[in-house]
Design an enzyme around this catalytic site. Structure first.
Site, PDB file in Angstrom:
ATOM      1  N   ASN A 210       0.851  -1.240  -0.031  1.00  0.00           N
ATOM      2  CA  ASN A 210      -0.303   0.024  -0.119  1.00  0.00           C
ATOM      3  C   ASN A 210       0.795   1.440  -0.100  1.00  0.00           C
ATOM      4  O   ASN A 210       1.992   1.094  -0.064  1.00  0.00           O
ATOM      5  CB  ASN A 210      -1.052  -0.204   1.393  1.00  0.00           C
ATOM      6  CG  ASN A 210      -0.322   0.057   2.589  1.00  0.00           C
ATOM      7  OD1 ASN A 210       0.670   0.860   2.818  1.00  0.00           O
ATOM      8  ND2 ASN A 210      -0.441  -0.957   3.251  1.00  0.00           N
ATOM      9  N   TYR A 211       0.416   2.345  -0.020  1.00  0.00           N
ATOM     10  CA  TYR A 211       0.863   3.408  -0.073  1.00  0.00           C
ATOM     11  C   TYR A 211       1.605   4.371   1.296  1.00  0.00           C
ATOM     12  O   TYR A 211       2.006   5.497   1.051  1.00  0.00           O
ATOM     13  CB  TYR A 211       0.250   4.791  -0.744  1.00  0.00           C
ATOM     14  CG  TYR A 211      -0.320   4.421  -2.349  1.00  0.00           C
ATOM     15  CD1 TYR A 211       0.603   4.396  -3.122  1.00  0.00           C
ATOM     16  CD2 TYR A 211      -1.953   3.948  -2.432  1.00  0.00           C
ATOM     17  CE1 TYR A 211      -0.020   3.999  -4.384  1.00  0.00           C
ATOM     18  CE2 TYR A 211      -2.144   3.825  -3.569  1.00  0.00           C
ATOM     19  CZ  TYR A 211      -1.396   3.634  -4.688  1.00  0.00           C
ATOM     20  OH  TYR A 211      -1.924   3.300  -6.019  1.00  0.00           O
TER      21      TYR A 211
END
Ligand code: PMT
Length: 694
Positions: A210-211
């Site tokens: 994920n970011y």
């Protein structure tokens, strides 16, 4: 590294003690402080600027203008830069100038510009120190709010002995640490923080991630460390340096790795803040080689990762605080409240991707902190400011803990139980599950507030709960034999007497690692805690019976209620009307009117009998003999009651000791007559008493 990032101006003046300034600089730097040395002209006669600049890593300032560059050395900027100023050693002359504002050197002008707290460590001859002029100047400095670090007594440079030696550098550093952190509830607290994303491997070149950049979690870790906490930062893959040298950093990649580290560390910690964006699922299979493109579609089967926050929520003791984050895209507050409750968190920090400038990767965040008291909404701020708000919230809760919760838990411990888990009968080893169960039981029995009474430490009832595991399966199903025993010291002696002892066979229950053991008398759906609570009330109740006649009524009725309400648990030990003895029949009989003589005996035997025996053996033993008559009465009232038999079983050794040494022949024969009728199978013991009668 407790002084990490602290900016210290060290003023050094012309004293023989100036050599100690070198050690002071070294220690401050070692603790992580940035040190700017300012020397007076005469100090340079005692120690070279080169030594101090080498140790501090900064050029030493001494003149108003740099002789090399002609630049002005700004005392005003130094006054704004510093978190603290120390003048060590401080001569009588410099102290006088500081008191009177005689600003004829850079050190005194810096002092006069100083916005931060000032510490002064005098160093001089004893008479100079004792002189009213010096003392008056020191008083003036005190009146300005400066801290005077009293000099020590000892041999001085003049070879005289007395008060005037500059305080040792290590003590000055300790004092400084106390100053910075004494008021911080985080000082010395162990805090666990997770940060960053997790990567869940698909094959050697691909992952599900994920970011998360780690910025938010790292800012929190830094803030905790700056406030004096011992921080362990467990980070997923990020491109950030450790934000504070005092932080212990553990790098992990996957959710499983993060879980293992965090679960291992948490028991040692006072609090945890879980900021990591942990993947909820991972590929069920990780390919060893790069997956080749074979068709237009492909699917990856996923399996669930453990919910780390929920695991810690189950493990959490009443002395620990747990905070989590909620990253939401819709219904933000209600989702966050749901997570707060489900994961058993003390507070949750909500950030929503609906807010511009909040969440992943950016340097800002907009959060709402939600706890049981309500929600506090903050505006968009830098992540370091948000970290400050979060850590302040944690500090506030820790402080409330110290003030209100901790003292309560200390008075709640009636039982002082040793829990043993004997696993020698079963094959295979799931030592983790067994250790966790043992720890959970120890905490449950000892920390539960079983009564409304306050017990002092020396009043706690010593007891043993030994669980012998007869069978165990990986889904957490246990069958155990429980040997439970409680003892009480005989007043004024080193002896103790068994008050209750029973071997309870075939107890079935389920325990999954990290389950919290909770007992609710209105909802007995957990056989393990129901059984333990039953024995806790029985032990405390019988102990109270032994302290005052029928004193244990309230607690023993609680045990009886559990036994009555637990009929539907399906455990054989609770079955009423059973032809076999079980824990139900023990309490049901003990509380029956027919057993009143036995309950009277509990008090007379222990308090009047045993306690008196050790003051004057004869009188005490005679009371015990009367108690045996009470036992007979109880037995005759209900010959099938197991509790009378049980009493003779666990008291047999004590009775043999009492009557083998004391008492007349007829008395012994009468006692043995009663005991043999109740428990004929113990004839070996009773014969010992008879032999002593011959
Ligand atoms: O790292 P940055 O780029 O600075 O971004 C910061 C952040 C957006 C990642 C951070 O502010 C944040 O919101 N972190 C939590 C992200 C998240 O996973 O939220 P969640 O609502 O899915 O999870 C709720 C809580 O359970 C979190 O504390 C999470 O750490 C925890 N969790 C979730 C799943 C799981 N398997 N185990 C967990 O412990």
């Amino acid at each position: 590294m407790q002084l990490q990032g602290k900016k210290i101006v060290l003023g050094v003046t012309g004293s023989i003690a100036a050599y100690k300034a070198a050690m002071l600089v070294r220690l401050l730097v070692k603790e992580g402080a940035e040190v700017q040395v300012v020397m007076t002209g005469s100090a340079r006669e005692f120690i070279t600027p080169l030594t101090l600049s080498t140790l501090s890593g900064r050029p030493v300032l001494s003149e108003f203008f740099s002789s090399a560059s002609g630049e002005w050395n700004s005392h005003v900027e130094l006054g704004l830069w510093a978190d603290a100023m120390i003048v060590a050693p401080a001569t009588a002359s410099t102290i006088g100038k500081m008191a009177s504002g005689i600003a004829d050197n850079l050190l005194v002008t810096t002092y006069l510009s100083m916005k931060a707290p000032v510490f002064v460590a005098p160093a001089m001859d004893l008479d100079m120190f004792a002189h009213p002029s010096t003392q008056r100047n020191l008083d003036i400095l005190r009146s300005y709010g400066n801290t005077i670090i009293e000099p020590a007594s000892g041999e001085l440079a003049s070879h005289l002995s007395g008060k005037g030696r500059m305080e040792e550098p290590c003590n000055i550093v300790s004092l400084l640490k106390d100053f910075f952190f004494a008021d911080s509830p985080l000082a010395g607290k162990k805090i666990l923080i997770t940060a960053g994303p997790t990567y869940e491997k698909i094959d050697p070149v691909r992952f599900i991630g994920n970011y998360s950049s780690g910025k938010m979690g790292f800012a929190i870790a830094r803030e905790c460390a700056v406030q004096g906490a011992e921080v362990t930062l467990v980070s997923g893959p990020v491109a950030l340096g450790t934000p504070h040298p005092a932080i212990k950093r553990v790098d992990v990649e996957s959710a499983m790795q993060m879980h293992d580290v965090v679960v291992g560390q948490f028991p040692e910690c006072d609090a945890a803040i879980l900021c990591a964006a942990v993947a909820d699922y991972r590929p069920a299979v990780q390919a060893y080689e790069k997956i080749k493109r074979t068709s237009d579609n492909m699917s990856i089967e996923l399996e669930a990762n453990p919910d780390i926050a929920a695991c810690l929520g189950r493990m959490k003791s009443e002395k620990q605080l747990l905070a989590g984050f909620a990253l939401e895209t819709n219904d933000a507050e209600s989702n966050a409240r749901h997570k707060l409750q489900k994961k058993n968190l003390d507070f949750i920090v909500l950030n929503s991707l609906e807010d511009k400038g909040a969440g992943f990767a950016v340097d800002t965040n907009k959060v709402t902190i939600i706890d049981k008291e309500g929600a506090t909404r903050y505006p968009l701020k830098s992540k370091s400011e948000v970290a400050h708000d979060i850590v302040s919230h944690l500090s506030k809760l820790l402080l409330m803990f110290l003030l209100f919760i901790m003292p309560l838990s200390i008075e709640a411990q009636e039982l002082n139980a040793t829990v043993t888990l004997n696993t020698s009968k079963i094959q295979g080893t799931n030592t983790e599950a067994f250790n966790l169960l043992k720890n959970a039981l120890t905490e449950f029995i000892n920390n539960q507030k079983w009564t409304g009474y306050n017990y002092e430490e020396n009043e706690r009832i010593a007891c043993n709960f030994t669980f012998i595991v007869d069978s165990y399966s990986d889904d957490g199903a246990f069958t155990c034999t429980l040997m439970v025993q409680s003892t009480r010291p005989i007043f004024g002696t080193t002896y103790s007497s068994v008050l209750f002892k029973y071997e309870d066979k075939g107890i079935r229950f389920n325990y999954v690692p990290y389950d919290r053991l909770e007992f609710n008398e209105d909802n007995l759906d957990n056989n393990l805690t129901a059984v333990v609570a039953f024995y806790a009330y029985t032990i405390i109740g019988m102990d109270m019976d032994s302290m005052g006649e029928f004193g244990g009524n309230e607690l023993l009725n609680k045990a009886l209620n559990i036994a009555n309400n637990a009929q539907n648990l399906g455990d054989s030990g609770w079955r009423a009307g059973s032809s076999e003895n079980n824990r139900y029949t023990i309490i049901d009989d003990y509380m029956n009117g027919s057993m009143q003589p036995l309950r009277q005996l509990m008090y007379r035997y222990h308090r009047l009998g045993l306690d008196t025996m050790f003051k004057g053996a004869d009188a005490g033993r005679k009371i015990i003999t009367e108690c045996i008559t009470l036992l007979k009465e109880a037995y005759e009232n209900k010959p099938l009651a197991y509790i009378t038999k049980l009493f003779t079983e666990y008291k047999q050794e004590e009775l043999v000791n009492i009557y083998s040494n004391e008492g007349g022949g007829d008395e012994k024969k009468a006692v043995v007559g009663i005991l043999s009728e109740i428990s004929p199978s113990l004839s070996n013991s009773w014969d010992k008493i008879l032999k002593s009668a011959l």
